[in-house]
Scaffold this motif. Structure first.
Motif, short mmCIF file in Angstrom:
data_model
loop_
_atom_site.label_atom_id
_atom_site.label_comp_id
_atom_site.label_asym_id
_atom_site.label_seq_id
_atom_site.Cartn_x
_atom_site.Cartn_y
_atom_site.Cartn_z
N UNK B 77 59.20 -83.57 -41.06
CA UNK B 77 58.10 -84.13 -41.86
C UNK B 77 57.25 -83.02 -42.45
N UNK B 78 57.12 -81.93 -41.69
CA UNK B 78 56.21 -80.86 -42.08
C UNK B 78 56.61 -80.23 -43.42
N UNK B 79 55.57 -79.96 -44.23
CA UNK B 79 55.87 -79.40 -45.56
C UNK B 79 55.76 -77.87 -45.54
N UNK B 80 55.50 -77.30 -44.36
CA UNK B 80 55.30 -75.85 -44.27
C UNK B 80 56.60 -75.09 -44.52
N UNK B 81 56.43 -73.86 -45.02
CA UNK B 81 57.62 -73.07 -45.37
C UNK B 81 58.32 -72.54 -44.12
N UNK B 82 57.54 -72.28 -43.07
CA UNK B 82 58.15 -71.74 -41.84
C UNK B 82 57.93 -72.73 -40.70
N UNK B 83 59.02 -73.09 -40.03
CA UNK B 83 58.93 -74.02 -38.91
C UNK B 83 59.88 -73.55 -37.82
N UNK B 84 59.37 -73.37 -36.63
CA UNK B 84 60.22 -72.87 -35.54
C UNK B 84 59.79 -73.52 -34.23
N UNK B 85 60.77 -74.01 -33.48
CA UNK B 85 60.47 -74.62 -32.18
C UNK B 85 60.58 -73.53 -31.11
N UNK B 86 59.63 -73.47 -30.21
CA UNK B 86 59.66 -72.47 -29.13
C UNK B 86 59.32 -73.14 -27.80
N UNK B 87 59.81 -72.51 -26.75
CA UNK B 87 59.53 -73.04 -25.41
C UNK B 87 58.37 -72.29 -24.77
N UNK B 88 57.60 -73.03 -23.99
CA UNK B 88 56.51 -72.39 -23.24
C UNK B 88 57.12 -71.77 -22.00
#
Lengths: 163, 235
Positions: B77-88
């Motif tokens: 959904x996000x319109x951002x140019x950079x999207x990254x999933x990370x773990x805590x």
């Protein structure tokens, strides 16, 4: 010091006992559940054999039995081999280090401790060590149940393998 | 000499072999687990042992699956140019976390100042320090955290600051403000630090201080910091 010479175990007897433990394992999984917990006859056999014979043969047998158990019954292949080998080695090592005599009670204690260790190893292999704290009562039941079954099987195993 | 240690050598060999077989067989099974929720060997193992690990294990997988799915939806959904999933990978276990360590860093193109969201899209904080493979996030609760916030209903803007246990404080809102308990707070977009419209939390308490021109507003963060396991990093 007089050393009592024990009859060496016969390979066919050992293989027969192992086969029997696999059959008992199948029966135990189906009909001998106690509070949903099934005993582990193969583990009992491995602990008994490691305690009495130890050495390279016991290690090899543990590896083979673990692999076969994983293939036939459950689990990620290799995990039981790992646990059985380590348990077998530890039993032989402790027995020699502490110079434990081949009495009945030490073996019951070893079955108890071995069963306890086995579940801990399994939890680590299945990447679920965080549940160990919750499962302590069940692990204790599993270990006690194995120890009780060992007391019933002890004389049969001793007679069958060592004559 | 070596013969003396034959048992140890054989044990090492067997353990290595068992590990190798285990890793080989688990690689495909773990993939299978992720696709089908639980694998047959694991299911059989747990039922065989009669230990209720199965339920816990499946619930854990389902919950992870749900969280990742939510993050994935949010990412799309996000319109951002950079999207990254990370773990805590590290967080204070006691109290309210002011800093969180993530498993992604410079190698994964993470940069200082990037915005961090939870699986629901709520604001967690921003990246404060970047290492090769990890990065440190300064959460909203950090004493140094300042976010320009907007009350959704009244469209009034104030500054949300951290440093309080488990809550945020909204400052510089005049006494004439109509803010009330339950109002939703969003990022205002007035600073370059955070994009506009990210949920921050809800107004918990509105107080009037005699000696001040401004209201004292307490905001409950939307993020459940104690449950944070995966985050979305955006820019």
């Amino acid at each position: 010091m007089i050393r009592v010479k024990k009859n060496p175990p016969h390979l066919p007897n050992i293989l027969l006992a192992l086969l029997l433990s696999f059959v008992l394992q199948w029966v135990g999984t189906k009909y001998l559940r106690l509070n949903k917990i099934a005993p582990d006859f193969i583990l009992i056999f491995i602990i008994f054999f490691s305690f009495h014979s130890g050495g390279i043969f016991a290690l090899s047998l543990s590896f083979g039995a673990g692999l076969l158990q994983n293939i036939l019954y459950h689990g990620l292949i290799g995990t039981n081999s790992f646990s059985f080998c380590l348990i077998s080695y530890l039993i032989t090592f402790l027995k020699n280090k502490l110079q434990i005599k081949e009495g009945f009670w030490p073996q019951v204690i070893f079955v108890f401790l071995g069963s306890f260790l086995y579940v801990i190893f399994s939890a680590i292999f299945y990447r679920t060590p965080w549940v160990l704290g919750l499962l302590i009562p069940k692990i204790l039941i599993f270990s006690i149940y194995n120890s009780l079954l060992f007391t019933l099987l002890f004389w049969g195993l001793k007679k069958g393998i060592y004559g | 000499m070596l013969w003396r240690y034959r048992k140890e050598i054989l044990l090492s060999f067997f353990l290595l072999l068992a590990s190798f077989i285990g890793i080989k067989s688990s690689n495909c099974k773990i993939l299978w687990v992720k696709e089908n929720e639980t694998s047959r060997p694991q299911k059989e193992f747990f039922s065989h042992k009669g230990i209720e690990l199965e339920k816990i294990f499946i619930n854990e997988l389902l919950s992870e699956n749900r969280r990742l799915y939510e993050i994935l939806e949010l990412k799309e959904k996000s319109s951002c140019s950079f999207r990254k999933v990370a773990r805590v990978i590290r967080m204070e276990s006691v109290g309210w976390p002011t800093g969180i360590l993530l498993d992604s860093g410079r190698e994964q193109s993470i940069k200082k100042g990037m915005t961090v969201l939870d699986q629901n899209g709520s604001l967690v904080g921003r990246v404060a320090k970047v290492n090769e493979r990890t990065s440190l996030v300064m959460t909203l609760l950090h004493p140094g955290s300042k976010v320009s916030g907007l009350i959704q209903r009244t469209r009034e803007v104030g500054i949300l600051s951290g440093g309080h246990p488990g809550i945020l404080e909204l400052n510089y809102l005049p006494k004439e403000s109509e803010a009330r308990r339950g109002d939703i707070m969003l990022t205002s977009g007035l600073s370059t630090l955070y994009p506009k419209g990210l949920p921050i939390g809800r107004v918990l308490k509105v107080r009037e201080a005699n000696s001040s021109f401004f209201l004292k507003i307490t905001v409950n963060p939307a993020v459940s910091f104690s449950k944070l396991e995966e985050v979305l990093i955006i820019q």
